[in-house]
Design a protein around this motif. Structure first.
Motif, PDB file in Angstrom:
ATOM      1  N   ARG A  50       6.432  10.266  -9.543  1.00 40.39           N
ATOM      2  CA  ARG A  50       6.743   9.470 -10.735  1.00 40.39           C
ATOM      3  C   ARG A  50       7.769  10.195 -11.609  1.00 40.39           C
ATOM      4  O   ARG A  50       8.657   9.562 -12.181  1.00 40.39           O
ATOM      5  CB  ARG A  50       5.474   9.160 -11.523  1.00 40.39           C
ATOM      6  CG  ARG A  50       4.567   8.165 -10.830  1.00 40.39           C
ATOM      7  CD  ARG A  50       3.462   7.647 -11.735  1.00 40.39           C
ATOM      8  NE  ARG A  50       2.685   8.677 -12.390  1.00 40.39           N
ATOM      9  CZ  ARG A  50       1.573   9.221 -11.898  1.00 40.39           C
ATOM     10  NH1 ARG A  50       1.107   8.821 -10.733  1.00 40.39           N
ATOM     11  NH2 ARG A  50       0.927  10.149 -12.577  1.00 40.39           N
ATOM     12  N   ALA A  77       1.327   7.039  -6.696  1.00 36.06           N
ATOM     13  CA  ALA A  77       0.081   7.705  -7.086  1.00 36.06           C
ATOM     14  C   ALA A  77       0.282   9.164  -7.499  1.00 36.06           C
ATOM     15  O   ALA A  77      -0.536   9.711  -8.227  1.00 36.06           O
ATOM     16  CB  ALA A  77      -0.927   7.637  -5.942  1.00 36.06           C
ATOM     17  N   PHE A  99       2.138   1.798  -3.577  1.00 36.14           N
ATOM     18  CA  PHE A  99       1.113   2.349  -4.458  1.00 36.14           C
ATOM     19  C   PHE A  99       0.809   3.807  -4.112  1.00 36.14           C
ATOM     20  O   PHE A  99       0.566   4.625  -5.003  1.00 36.14           O
ATOM     21  CB  PHE A  99      -0.167   1.512  -4.407  1.00 36.14           C
ATOM     22  CG  PHE A  99      -0.077   0.280  -5.255  1.00 36.14           C
ATOM     23  CD1 PHE A  99       0.074   0.378  -6.631  1.00 36.14           C
ATOM     24  CD2 PHE A  99      -0.136  -0.975  -4.684  1.00 36.14           C
ATOM     25  CE1 PHE A  99       0.152  -0.756  -7.426  1.00 36.14           C
ATOM     26  CE2 PHE A  99      -0.061  -2.110  -5.459  1.00 36.14           C
ATOM     27  CZ  PHE A  99       0.092  -2.008  -6.831  1.00 36.14           C
ATOM     28  N   LYS A 100       0.849   4.143  -2.833  1.00 32.53           N
ATOM     29  CA  LYS A 100       0.641   5.539  -2.429  1.00 32.53           C
ATOM     30  C   LYS A 100       1.761   6.416  -2.986  1.00 32.53           C
ATOM     31  O   LYS A 100       1.520   7.521  -3.465  1.00 32.53           O
ATOM     32  CB  LYS A 100       0.590   5.641  -0.906  1.00 32.53           C
ATOM     33  CG  LYS A 100       0.441   7.058  -0.415  1.00 32.53           C
ATOM     34  CD  LYS A 100       0.564   7.144   1.092  1.00 32.53           C
ATOM     35  CE  LYS A 100       0.642   8.593   1.505  1.00 32.53           C
ATOM     36  NZ  LYS A 100       1.180   8.773   2.837  1.00 32.53           N
ATOM     37  N   ALA A 156       0.836  -1.202   0.000  1.00 30.71           N
ATOM     38  CA  ALA A 156       0.000   0.000   0.000  1.00 30.71           C
ATOM     39  C   ALA A 156       0.871   1.252   0.000  1.00 30.71           C
ATOM     40  O   ALA A 156       0.540   2.243  -0.667  1.00 30.71           O
ATOM     41  CB  ALA A 156      -0.928  -0.009   1.209  1.00 30.71           C
TER      42      ALA A 156
END
Length: 76
Positions: free
Chosen positions: A18, A13, A9-10, A6
């Motif tokens: 990125r 996001a 992915f956080k 998690a």
């Protein structure tokens, strides 16, 4: 879903994080000043906070090079 997954992915996001990962993929071992050029609309402190999230997710590791802190993609 596990907490570590998690966290990853956080971290992924956000578009700024990125972009930082893409910059490190292009040229690994960049300093904070070099990474600030990736997001010129963001403050230095903002970039530091994003890097901290990436470090907490174990996506980025840092090494000291004298007074400079270099950021690398975590290959693990």
């Amino acid at each position: 879903m596990s907490d570590s997954l998690a966290t990853v992915f956080k971290a992924l996001a956000d578009e700024h994080r990125r972009a930082l990962l893409d910059a490190l993929y292009d040229r690994d071992g960049q300093s904070l000043g070099e990474l600030c050029e990736v997001a010129p609309d963001m403050s230095r402190y903002g970039v530091m906070k994003h890097l901290r999230v990436l470090e907490d997710a174990h996506l980025v590791v840092t090494e000291r090079d004298g007074r400079i802190k270099r950021h690398f993609l975590n290959p693990v």
